[in-house]
Design an enzyme around this catalytic site. Structure first.
Site, PDB file in Angstrom:
ATOM      1  N   CYS A 358      39.262 -95.578 -21.281  1.00  0.00           N
ATOM      2  CA  CYS A 358      37.825 -95.834 -21.129  1.00  0.00           C
ATOM      3  C   CYS A 358      37.329 -97.040 -21.937  1.00  0.00           C
ATOM      4  O   CYS A 358      36.653 -97.914 -21.376  1.00  0.00           O
ATOM      5  CB  CYS A 358      37.014 -94.595 -21.506  1.00  0.00           C
ATOM      6  N   ARG A 387      49.120 -90.186 -27.210  1.00  0.00           N
ATOM      7  CA  ARG A 387      48.439 -89.224 -28.069  1.00  0.00           C
ATOM      8  C   ARG A 387      49.489 -88.441 -28.848  1.00  0.00           C
ATOM      9  O   ARG A 387      50.497 -88.010 -28.277  1.00  0.00           O
ATOM     10  CB  ARG A 387      47.565 -88.269 -27.246  1.00  0.00           C
ATOM     11  N   GLN A 405      47.842 -92.590 -16.673  1.00  0.00           N
ATOM     12  CA  GLN A 405      46.770 -91.904 -15.958  1.00  0.00           C
ATOM     13  C   GLN A 405      46.309 -92.654 -14.711  1.00  0.00           C
ATOM     14  O   GLN A 405      46.223 -93.880 -14.703  1.00  0.00           O
ATOM     15  CB  GLN A 405      45.563 -91.717 -16.890  1.00  0.00           C
ATOM     16  N   ASP A 407      43.538 -93.581 -13.598  1.00  0.00           N
ATOM     17  CA  ASP A 407      42.214 -93.688 -14.206  1.00  0.00           C
ATOM     18  C   ASP A 407      41.344 -94.702 -13.475  1.00  0.00           C
ATOM     19  O   ASP A 407      41.839 -95.694 -12.940  1.00  0.00           O
ATOM     20  CB  ASP A 407      42.360 -94.122 -15.663  1.00  0.00           C
ATOM     21  N   HIS A 409      36.875 -96.147 -13.484  1.00  0.00           N
ATOM     22  CA  HIS A 409      35.500 -96.004 -13.947  1.00  0.00           C
ATOM     23  C   HIS A 409      34.576 -96.704 -12.961  1.00  0.00           C
ATOM     24  O   HIS A 409      34.886 -97.791 -12.461  1.00  0.00           O
ATOM     25  CB  HIS A 409      35.337 -96.581 -15.350  1.00  0.00           C
ATOM     26  N   LYS A 493      30.807 -82.258 -18.213  1.00  0.00           N
ATOM     27  CA  LYS A 493      32.006 -82.748 -17.532  1.00  0.00           C
ATOM     28  C   LYS A 493      32.422 -81.754 -16.462  1.00  0.00           C
ATOM     29  O   LYS A 493      32.019 -80.588 -16.468  1.00  0.00           O
ATOM     30  CB  LYS A 493      33.150 -82.980 -18.519  1.00  0.00           C
ATOM     31  N   HIS A 539      33.480 -91.358 -14.997  1.00  0.00           N
ATOM     32  CA  HIS A 539      34.901 -91.311 -15.337  1.00  0.00           C
ATOM     33  C   HIS A 539      35.603 -90.440 -14.293  1.00  0.00           C
ATOM     34  O   HIS A 539      35.139 -89.333 -14.015  1.00  0.00           O
ATOM     35  CB  HIS A 539      35.121 -90.671 -16.710  1.00  0.00           C
TER      36      HIS A 539
END
Length: 673
Positions: A358, A387, A405, A407, A409, A493, A539
């Protein structure tokens, strides 16, 4: 007397006169005392669970908790965990107690022992547990006069003493193992039903079943090592897992699901099919994608690119690390530090491996000015993040330290946010249905109304985010449930959930309408009136991460991937060595058509070659003999074991069509030519 009634919500309640035990009230009300619907504990008006032996000081109405209910199952399993611990200390007197909570579908108990338990030990422990259950020992709660008294009684149990010392410490949750009521710790004694003699005791908050005889069906499932309190710096204990159910049939069904889950375990299948591997030299939780696994990963990514391109997404690529300033801006520092890899010091500056994409995407948006005409601005990336998961939490591809990911946005105006979020939900549904997943739903995580201090304090922003999210969910037609208290500190979320083939819930992705972060990052656009306005950020990651989603799909399909995902889509097997040239010409024709195919040129017998192809879960096995070579055809053997002869051009055309349409019928019949 007691009065029994059922309220409008379906909860059974009984009236308990002062000084009367709840068990007596339940008996007087003629409620079930045995079997899967037995009354095992009660719930008070403030939500607390109490033993049936509890006698209130004043007249009280309580709800009856049945064994087959979620709370009843937890009580059954926690009580069985006590029986497990008693059996272990009966057989291994020097074993020291850790903790033994109920967990999803079962329970465990941790022990400090000189040597690990083995399979024979588990059988002996299980037999001793049956003897304790048959004896009908009584669970009896006892308040301890003081901390000092508890320590004196538990002097031989060092881990229990540590829990007493940790009671009330910040960040330490001891609620599963003790109850602090009116300043007192509680102990549960297991009493001999005839003599009343104490057979065994444990520091515990309860509640418990009235008697061990109420435990209908249980099984010890496995043992493993576990660090005390989940910290690798602490001693390693021995953990025994088990399960308990209200009926023998329910236990049998659960054990069948466990067997099926073991067969489908992605770690086992991943090794058998050469999908991925781990290396001690590289590090724990950092998977290596082998060629076969990389095929599946690439097919998913190509699919995502096609879908995103059709919906107006633009691809970006961002670095795997960043200076610490970015993570102070995003809020990951200092609050997320424990989940980050250690900082890297370079030329007097501090860098971190990124934990999520992000912040980098926000900087992509901020790199150029934007007008309302540019919005919605959609950017996507298969971005790798890192992580630091604890070693004990790592689980193959499902829980890794490095993962990539799916991912993206979306930066849009507030007015566009609902429609954009609805499009995201529809994208999820399209992906899942293509993969044959129909049993999915959403979880809407909201603020905890009783503890709003852990969220940002812009009430209007919260209301807008919740309104947009809920309206999009309602219009999507996808079922959802609410989770009060599950929201992030910066907004609500939405988690997409579905059940695996073994019945376990699986969290596929987390998605958000975020109105808070744009203000931290100063993400703005020029509105029609010339003013600078903050964007709304959505997201989304419908396929989650490569690692986790491939792990899920491996278990979902049991390794028998549909033809479009299968690493090897077809294998050509010549009946005799002198047919190798024709086999290779078949492979070449299939490869030119874009299919992934190989030839088994080994000296093994035909049946052995076919068995090998079946073991490798290859969708289509093409057996070629003289007849096929002369007729430019192939005999197709399906996963079902059935066979069909087709001309080579017809086979190629139809196989390519199944791949193009992402058919789930890769192991089914083709049309005859």
């Amino acid at each position: 007397m007691s009065v029994h009634h059922r309220d409008q919500a379906g909860a059974e309640s009984v009236f308990v006169p002062a000084g009367t035990t709840c068990g007596d009230a339940v008996t007087t009300a003629n409620l079930t005392q045995h079997g899967p619907n037995a009354a095992v504990v009660v719930r008070t008006s403030d939500g607390a669970l109490k033993d049936l032996s509890w006698a209130p000081d004043v007249d009280t109405k309580v709800d009856v908790v049945r064994m087959s209910s979620p709370d009843g199952l937890a009580v059954l399993r926690h009580s069985t965990a006590h029986v497990l611990a008693q059996a272990v200390q009966d057989l291994f007197p020097h074993a020291k107690l850790g903790i033994g909570p109920a967990i999803a579908d079962g329970f465990y108990y941790d022990f400090a022992t000189d040597t690990p338990f083995n399979a024979d030990d588990l059988e002996r422990i299980e037999q001793r547990m049956r003897e304790i259950i048959s004896a009908g020992q009584l669970f009896q709660r006892r308040a301890v006069a003081s901390v000092e008294a508890a320590k004196s009684e538990l002097a031989e149990e060092p881990y229990k003493l540590e829990l007493i010392d940790l009671k009330g410490s910040a960040g330490i949750d001891t609620s599963e193992v003790m109850e602090v009521g009116e300043g007192q710790l509680t102990i549960y004694d297991n009493l001999d039903a005839k003599s009343g003699k104490v057979c065994w005791s444990d520091l515990c908050r309860g509640p418990h079943l009235p008697s061990t005889r109420l435990i209908p069906a249980f099984k010890l499932t496995r043992n493993a090592a576990a660090y005390w309190r989940g910290n690798e710096a602490n001693p390693q204990l021995q953990r025994i897992y088990g399960t308990a159910w209200p009926t023998r049939d329910a236990l049998k069904e659960h054990l069948f699901r466990l067997e099926e889950a073991a067969k489908r375990d992605h770690r086992r299948i991943g090794e058998e099919l050469d999908l991925f591997a781990f290396s001690e030299e590289i590090g724990k939780g950092l998977p290596l994608w082998l060629p076969n696994g990389t095929v599946i990963r690439d097919e998913l990514e190509n699919w995502a690119r096609e879908q995103e391109r059709a919906l107006g997404y633009q691809r970006v690529s961002t670095p795997h690390l960043s200076k610490d300033a970015l993570y102070y801006l995003s809020g990951h520092l200092p609050y997320y530090t424990d989940d980050l890899y250690a900082p890297i010091e370079i030329e007097g500056e501090t860098y971190y491996l990124r934990p999520m994409n992000c912040p980098h995407h926000h900087m992509v948006f901020r790199a150029r000015p934007h007008s309302y005409r540019d919005l919605p601005y959609k950017i996507a990336e298969y971005g790798t993040v890192y992580r630091f998961e604890r070693s004990g939490q790592l689980y193959g591809l499902m829980r890794a330290r490095g993962f990539t990911q799916n991912d993206a946005h979306i930066y849009c105006t507030l007015d566009q946010a609902k429609d954009q979020f609805l499009e995201v939900m529809q994208m999820h549904a399209d992906y899942y249905r293509t993969l044959g997943i129909s049993d999915f739903y959403m979880v809407l995580a909201l603020r905890d109304p009783a503890n709003t201090s852990k969220y940002h304090d812009d009430e209007q922003m919260w209301q807008d985010a919740e309104r947009i999210t809920r309206e999009a969910m309602e219009e999507s037609g996808i079922p959802y449930i609410e989770d009060p208290g599950g929201a992030a500190h910066y907004g609500p979320k939405v988690d997409f959930m579905f059940k695996t083939v073994t019945g376990k819930p699986y969290a596929a992705s987390t998605n958000q309408v975020d109105l808070y972060t744009p203000r931290r990052f100063n993400l703005t656009y020029t509105a029609k009136d010339g003013t600078e306005q903050p964007v709304a950020v959505i997201h989304r990651a419908p396929l989650g991460s490569h690692e986790r989603f491939v792990g899920f799909l491996t278990e979902h399909f049991g390794g028998a991937f549909p033809i479009w995902l299968a690493p090897e889509q077809a294998r050509v097997i010549p009946v005799m060595p002198d047919l190798l040239d024709y086999a290779h010409s078949v492979r070449e024709a299939l490869s030119k058509a874009g299919l992934r195919v190989d030839v088994d040129s080994s000296d093994a017998r035909l049946n052995a070659k076919i068995r090998k192809a079946v073991t490798r879960k290859i969708p289509l096995t093409l057996v070629v003999g003289r007849r096929e070579a002369e007729g430019n055809s192939v005999t197709v053997r399906y996963r079902s074991g059935e066979e069909q002869t087709l001309s080579l051009p017809a086979f190629i055309e139809q196989a390519a069509e199944l791949v193009r349409t992402k058919s789930l019928e890769g192991a089914g019949h083709f049309r005859s030519n």
